[in-house]
Each structure stands twice: as structure tokens, then as C-alpha cells.
Design a protein around this motif. Structure first.
Motif, PDB file in Angstrom:
ATOM      1  N   GLY A  35       0.826  -1.209   0.000  1.00 31.59           N
ATOM      2  CA  GLY A  35       0.000   0.000   0.000  1.00 31.59           C
ATOM      3  C   GLY A  35       0.859   1.257   0.000  1.00 31.59           C
ATOM      4  O   GLY A  35       2.093   1.203   0.040  1.00 31.59           O
ATOM      5  N   PHE A  36       0.196   2.398   0.018  1.00 27.19           N
ATOM      6  CA  PHE A  36       0.841   3.717  -0.028  1.00 27.19           C
ATOM      7  C   PHE A  36       0.988   4.266   1.376  1.00 27.19           C
ATOM      8  O   PHE A  36       0.005   4.168   2.149  1.00 27.19           O
ATOM      9  CB  PHE A  36      -0.030   4.667  -0.869  1.00 27.19           C
ATOM     10  CG  PHE A  36       0.243   6.114  -0.619  1.00 27.19           C
ATOM     11  CD1 PHE A  36       1.320   6.732  -1.251  1.00 27.19           C
ATOM     12  CD2 PHE A  36      -0.542   6.876   0.253  1.00 27.19           C
ATOM     13  CE1 PHE A  36       1.593   8.074  -1.020  1.00 27.19           C
ATOM     14  CE2 PHE A  36      -0.264   8.216   0.480  1.00 27.19           C
ATOM     15  CZ  PHE A  36       0.803   8.819  -0.152  1.00 27.19           C
ATOM     16  N   LEU A 100      -2.714  -4.700  -1.387  1.00 29.51           N
ATOM     17  CA  LEU A 100      -3.421  -3.987  -0.328  1.00 29.51           C
ATOM     18  C   LEU A 100      -3.561  -2.522  -0.697  1.00 29.51           C
ATOM     19  O   LEU A 100      -2.570  -1.866  -1.052  1.00 29.51           O
ATOM     20  CB  LEU A 100      -2.690  -4.133   1.008  1.00 29.51           C
ATOM     21  CG  LEU A 100      -3.386  -3.482   2.205  1.00 29.51           C
ATOM     22  CD1 LEU A 100      -3.356  -4.402   3.422  1.00 29.51           C
ATOM     23  CD2 LEU A 100      -2.805  -2.124   2.552  1.00 29.51           C
ATOM     24  N   SER A 101      -4.780  -2.040  -0.654  1.00 31.04           N
ATOM     25  CA  SER A 101      -5.123  -0.641  -0.906  1.00 31.04           C
ATOM     26  C   SER A 101      -4.552  -0.151  -2.241  1.00 31.04           C
ATOM     27  O   SER A 101      -4.995  -0.621  -3.280  1.00 31.04           O
ATOM     28  CB  SER A 101      -4.689   0.226   0.273  1.00 31.04           C
ATOM     29  OG  SER A 101      -5.380   1.437   0.206  1.00 31.04           O
ATOM     30  N   MET A 102      -3.512   0.723  -2.266  1.00 35.22           N
ATOM     31  CA  MET A 102      -2.971   1.137  -3.565  1.00 35.22           C
ATOM     32  C   MET A 102      -2.492  -0.095  -4.348  1.00 35.22           C
ATOM     33  O   MET A 102      -2.645  -0.159  -5.574  1.00 35.22           O
ATOM     34  CB  MET A 102      -1.801   2.119  -3.375  1.00 35.22           C
ATOM     35  CG  MET A 102      -1.147   2.558  -4.673  1.00 35.22           C
ATOM     36  SD  MET A 102       0.108   3.843  -4.443  1.00 35.22           S
ATOM     37  CE  MET A 102       1.489   2.883  -3.832  1.00 35.22           C
ATOM     38  N   TYR A 105      -5.409  -1.355  -6.106  1.00 35.03           N
ATOM     39  CA  TYR A 105      -5.773  -0.580  -7.301  1.00 35.03           C
ATOM     40  C   TYR A 105      -4.918  -1.061  -8.480  1.00 35.03           C
ATOM     41  O   TYR A 105      -5.408  -1.202  -9.604  1.00 35.03           O
ATOM     42  CB  TYR A 105      -5.520   0.929  -7.131  1.00 35.03           C
ATOM     43  CG  TYR A 105      -6.100   1.601  -5.900  1.00 35.03           C
ATOM     44  CD1 TYR A 105      -7.219   1.104  -5.244  1.00 35.03           C
ATOM     45  CD2 TYR A 105      -5.519   2.777  -5.399  1.00 35.03           C
ATOM     46  CE1 TYR A 105      -7.727   1.747  -4.118  1.00 35.03           C
ATOM     47  CE2 TYR A 105      -6.031   3.421  -4.283  1.00 35.03           C
ATOM     48  CZ  TYR A 105      -7.119   2.894  -3.637  1.00 35.03           C
ATOM     49  OH  TYR A 105      -7.627   3.530  -2.518  1.00 35.03           O
ATOM     50  N   ARG A 139      -6.633  15.344  -0.745  1.00 35.50           N
ATOM     51  CA  ARG A 139      -5.263  14.882  -1.065  1.00 35.50           C
ATOM     52  C   ARG A 139      -4.368  16.070  -1.419  1.00 35.50           C
ATOM     53  O   ARG A 139      -3.201  16.113  -1.055  1.00 35.50           O
ATOM     54  CB  ARG A 139      -5.295  13.903  -2.225  1.00 35.50           C
ATOM     55  CG  ARG A 139      -5.902  12.552  -1.873  1.00 35.50           C
ATOM     56  CD  ARG A 139      -5.379  11.488  -2.785  1.00 35.50           C
ATOM     57  NE  ARG A 139      -6.269  10.342  -2.850  1.00 35.50           N
ATOM     58  CZ  ARG A 139      -6.115   9.215  -2.144  1.00 35.50           C
ATOM     59  NH1 ARG A 139      -5.105   9.106  -1.312  1.00 35.50           N
ATOM     60  NH2 ARG A 139      -6.961   8.219  -2.294  1.00 35.50           N
ATOM     61  N   LEU A 197      -2.964   8.794  -6.957  1.00 37.22           N
ATOM     62  CA  LEU A 197      -4.145   8.215  -6.298  1.00 37.22           C
ATOM     63  C   LEU A 197      -5.381   9.069  -6.565  1.00 37.22           C
ATOM     64  O   LEU A 197      -6.465   8.552  -6.837  1.00 37.22           O
ATOM     65  CB  LEU A 197      -3.898   8.099  -4.786  1.00 37.22           C
ATOM     66  CG  LEU A 197      -2.860   7.059  -4.359  1.00 37.22           C
ATOM     67  CD1 LEU A 197      -2.506   7.225  -2.887  1.00 37.22           C
ATOM     68  CD2 LEU A 197      -3.372   5.647  -4.623  1.00 37.22           C
ATOM     69  N   ARG A 200      -6.794   8.470 -10.102  1.00 41.07           N
ATOM     70  CA  ARG A 200      -7.043   7.100 -10.571  1.00 41.07           C
ATOM     71  C   ARG A 200      -8.475   6.948 -11.080  1.00 41.07           C
ATOM     72  O   ARG A 200      -9.396   7.623 -10.594  1.00 41.07           O
ATOM     73  CB  ARG A 200      -6.725   6.069  -9.483  1.00 41.07           C
ATOM     74  CG  ARG A 200      -7.741   5.999  -8.402  1.00 41.07           C
ATOM     75  CD  ARG A 200      -7.346   5.009  -7.317  1.00 41.07           C
ATOM     76  NE  ARG A 200      -8.457   4.786  -6.417  1.00 41.07           N
ATOM     77  CZ  ARG A 200      -8.817   5.613  -5.457  1.00 41.07           C
ATOM     78  NH1 ARG A 200      -8.153   6.720  -5.231  1.00 41.07           N
ATOM     79  NH2 ARG A 200      -9.859   5.319  -4.696  1.00 41.07           N
ATOM     80  N   ILE A 224     -10.646   3.751   5.689  1.00 36.52           N
ATOM     81  CA  ILE A 224     -10.149   4.313   4.421  1.00 36.52           C
ATOM     82  C   ILE A 224     -10.839   3.600   3.245  1.00 36.52           C
ATOM     83  O   ILE A 224     -11.317   4.236   2.311  1.00 36.52           O
ATOM     84  CB  ILE A 224      -8.612   4.188   4.340  1.00 36.52           C
ATOM     85  CG1 ILE A 224      -7.969   4.969   5.501  1.00 36.52           C
ATOM     86  CG2 ILE A 224      -8.078   4.685   2.985  1.00 36.52           C
ATOM     87  CD1 ILE A 224      -6.473   4.826   5.645  1.00 36.52           C
ATOM     88  N   HIS A 250      -7.130  -0.615   8.478  1.00 42.60           N
ATOM     89  CA  HIS A 250      -6.714  -0.607   7.070  1.00 42.60           C
ATOM     90  C   HIS A 250      -5.531  -1.548   6.785  1.00 42.60           C
ATOM     91  O   HIS A 250      -5.391  -2.034   5.676  1.00 42.60           O
ATOM     92  CB  HIS A 250      -6.357   0.829   6.684  1.00 42.60           C
ATOM     93  CG  HIS A 250      -6.185   1.055   5.224  1.00 42.60           C
ATOM     94  ND1 HIS A 250      -7.154   0.751   4.285  1.00 42.60           N
ATOM     95  CD2 HIS A 250      -5.141   1.562   4.502  1.00 42.60           C
ATOM     96  CE1 HIS A 250      -6.726   1.080   3.071  1.00 42.60           C
ATOM     97  NE2 HIS A 250      -5.506   1.561   3.176  1.00 42.60           N
TER      98      HIS A 250
HETATM   99  C1  MLT Z   1      -3.089   2.952   0.750  1.00 44.10           C
HETATM  100  O1  MLT Z   1      -3.059   2.375   1.842  1.00 44.10           O
HETATM  101  O2  MLT Z   1      -2.506   2.487  -0.239  1.00 44.10           O
HETATM  102  C2  MLT Z   1      -3.839   4.259   0.663  1.00 44.10           C
HETATM  103  O3  MLT Z   1      -4.623   4.439   1.784  1.00 44.10           O
HETATM  104  C3  MLT Z   1      -4.648   4.327  -0.608  1.00 44.10           C
HETATM  105  C4  MLT Z   1      -5.475   5.557  -0.699  1.00 44.10           C
HETATM  106  O4  MLT Z   1      -5.259   6.519   0.062  1.00 44.10           O
HETATM  107  O5  MLT Z   1      -6.376   5.603  -1.571  1.00 44.10           O
END
Ligand code: MLT
Length: 300
Positions: A35-36, A100-102, A105, A139, A197, A200, A224, A250
Motif C-alpha cells: 500500500g501507499f 493492499l489498498s494502492m 488498485y 489529497r 491516487l 485514478r 479508508i 486498514h
Molecule cells: C493505501 O493504503 O494504499 C492508501 O490508503 C490508498 C489511498 O489513500 O487511496
């Protein structure tokens, strides 16, 4: 030629990409996407367990961990292209993804645009939705705050949202390590990732095209990417299973690794039952051979 270990470096799209590669040579491949703004070490507890039966790879997305940043504008499709090039570089035709998360995506984009390259998918604490206009503005404000107050302050603030309240007493080491991961990510990468992000595209309209097995995991207290979003993805993906991880927000893989790993193992055992039985004759451990033979016997 395959290199084994924790901090291997390879050249992908003219960037040095750092990755971990563990587990038996001929075993099915599972690739973890962090994740990010974290890095591959967030998957330590998953790698430790899965490497017994799978070839387990965790890599640092460009601009994160020990990978180069490059000069191109960050986007989820750039990250997705890096992943496919990374697989090509390592000679991996097919793999399962766990993002996970990012990372989710990126995984969703990879599977939607390259379905022939993947056996299965684990979506953890993630979403197919794009940012709302409000989330985009938020953001951009975060980028301003980072410019003013620095990455250390951003790291301190971030962990408050990433972990469940109870994790602050039960998972102090994990919180410390996540704070360090964020502090060690450079300011430019964090801000460029925030832009990526915020820009996206949604992938929800493509979920019904996915026809590989999908496991959806989400921390019960994830604010989140909340459980309702996971529920919506589960309804739209044909062959999907949803599991809500207790005592987690998260970062469910770090907050409750036992439950998270248990789900991963059950899922991959099912996905790879056939293939792994074949690979018992090509070098897996005796224990794993027995486990898979037992699985087959129990399934009749
Ligand atoms: C993550 O954990 O990768 C971020 O929370 C992703 C996001 O902020 O959309």
C-alpha cells in the motif's frame, strides 16, 4: 536465472526495482503489492508463512522502499505497466496477485487489462472506486501540509488512520515499522503518489468481467476502504469470497496476520490444488506434499 533472497535488484523500465523472492522454484507464484506509502516489508509475515509452499515475491513500487523513482509522472497505469514488465523480466508467465489498498488498485488494473497473466487475485483493504471531488481536494491539501510540516509529521498523522484503536496497544512494533516506512519514503514520491491516487480511474464497471477466483479481505474497522466497499466488490465479482478480518483496520495483514494468513492459505490451497499436486513431484517439501495429498483425499 532466478535469484533468491530479500533485497534483490533488477532493472525494469530503466529503473532499479527491489524485491524479495522466496520459496520453491517450481511452486505457483504469488506476488504481493504494498500500500501507499509503504514498501515490500509490510508483507514480512505473509512471506514467512507462504514461502513454504509458494514462490513468494514482494516488490517495491517505484518511488517506494529501495526502488528507484524515475522521472515519469506517477499513475496507477504506470505502476501496473511496471508490474507486467517486472513479471516479464523475471520470466513469470502467470501468477496470483495480492494487493493492499494502492496495491489493490494496481492489481485490479493488471487483471482487467492482462487477464491471461493471472491465476487468482486477493484484494485487501482496497476499492474499485475513484476519489470523490472532496477526496481529491483533501489529497491536494495533504500535499500542501507535507510541504509545510514535512514527512515525519505526515507519518505520525497517517498511522492514526491506518490502524485500529486497539492496535495502538497490541501492535506497537508494527506501528513503529509503518511510521518508519513512511518516514523513509521521500517527499517527492509521497506527493507524486498522492496525485496518482487522486487521478485514478474507477474500475467497478469492469468487475463483472473478472473470471478468476478472487478473495476479498478487509479489516472490520477499516475507515479508508470500508467493509461496505468490499461487500459491493464481492457482489460484482462472480467467483469471489469476502472475509472481514477482526481486530484490524486498514492494515489488516499486519494487525491480524494470523487470520489474514489463514485466509490466504485456504484460498491458495483451493486455487492451486491441481497444480500443486503436480509440483509435488518437482521439489516441494515432504510436508507440503503430504498436505496437498491430504487435501485431495478430504475433498472427495
Ligand atoms: C493505501 O493504503 O494504499 C492508501 O490508503 C490508498 C489511498 O489513500 O487511496
Amino acid at each position: 536465472m532466478r535469484y533468491f533472497g530479500n533485497n534483490i535488484i533488477t532493472l525494469v523500465n530503466n529503473l532499479l526495482i527491489s524485491y524479495t523472492d522466496q520459496g520453491p522454484v517450481k511452486a505457483p507464484v504469488v506476488i504481493f503489492i504494498h500500500g501507499f506509502p509503504l514498501n515490500k516489508t509490510m508483507w514480512k509475515k505473509q512471506v514467512e508463512v507462504l514461502k513454504e509452499d509458494y514462490r513468494v515475491i514482494a516488490y517495491d513500487i517505484r518511488g517506494h522502499g529501495d526502488s528507484d523513482t524515475g522521472t515519469e509522472d506517477f499513475s496507477i497505469s504506470l505502476f501496473e505497466n511496471d508490474l507486467i514488465m517486472f513479471m516479464d523480466k523475471l520470466g513469470i508467465d502467470k501468477a496470483s496477485l495480492c494487493g493492499l489498498s494502492m496495491g489493490g488498485y494496481i492489481a485490479l488494473n493488471a487483471i482487467i487489462y492482462n487477464p491471461e497473466r493471472f491465476d487468482s487475485l486477493v484484494l485487501s483493504d482496497t476499492s474499485c472506486l475513484a476519489d470523490t471531488p472532496e477526496a481529491r481536494t483533501k489529497r491536494l491539501n495533504v500535499i500542501n501540509t507535507i510541504f509545510e510540516n514535512g514527512v515525519s509529521n505526515y507519518a505520525d498523522e497517517s498511522v492514526k488512520n491506518l490502524f485500529a484503536p486497539e492496535s495502538f496497544t497490541t501492535k506497537e512494533a508494527e506501528i513503529f515499522s509503518v511510521r518508519e516506512m513512511i518516514r523513509n519514503t521521500n517527499e517527492e514520491s509521497i506527493c507524486c503518489s498522492l496525485l496518482a491516487l487522486s487521478a485514478r480511474k474507477e474500475t467497478c464497471h469492469k468487475l463483472s468481467d473478472i473470471d478468476i477466483p478472487v478473495l476479498i479481505l478487509v479489516g472490520e474497522e477499516d475507515k479508508i476502504t470500508p467493509p461496505e466497499v468490499s461487500g459491493m466488490m464481492h457482489e460484482n465479482i462472480k467467483d469471489s469470497t469476502l472475509h472481514v478480518i477482526q481486530h484490524a483496520a486498514h492494515l489488516s495483514n499486519m494487525e491480524n496476520p494470523e487470520e489474514f494468513n489463514n485466509q490466504l492459505q485456504r484460498f491458495f490451497e483451493k486455487v492451486y490444488k491441481e497444480q500443486t499436486i503436480t509440483s509435488t513431484y518437482t521439489g516441494n517439501s515432504i510436508k507440503s506434499q503430504l498436505r496437498y495429498k491430504l487435501n485431495i483425499l478430504l475433498s472427495f
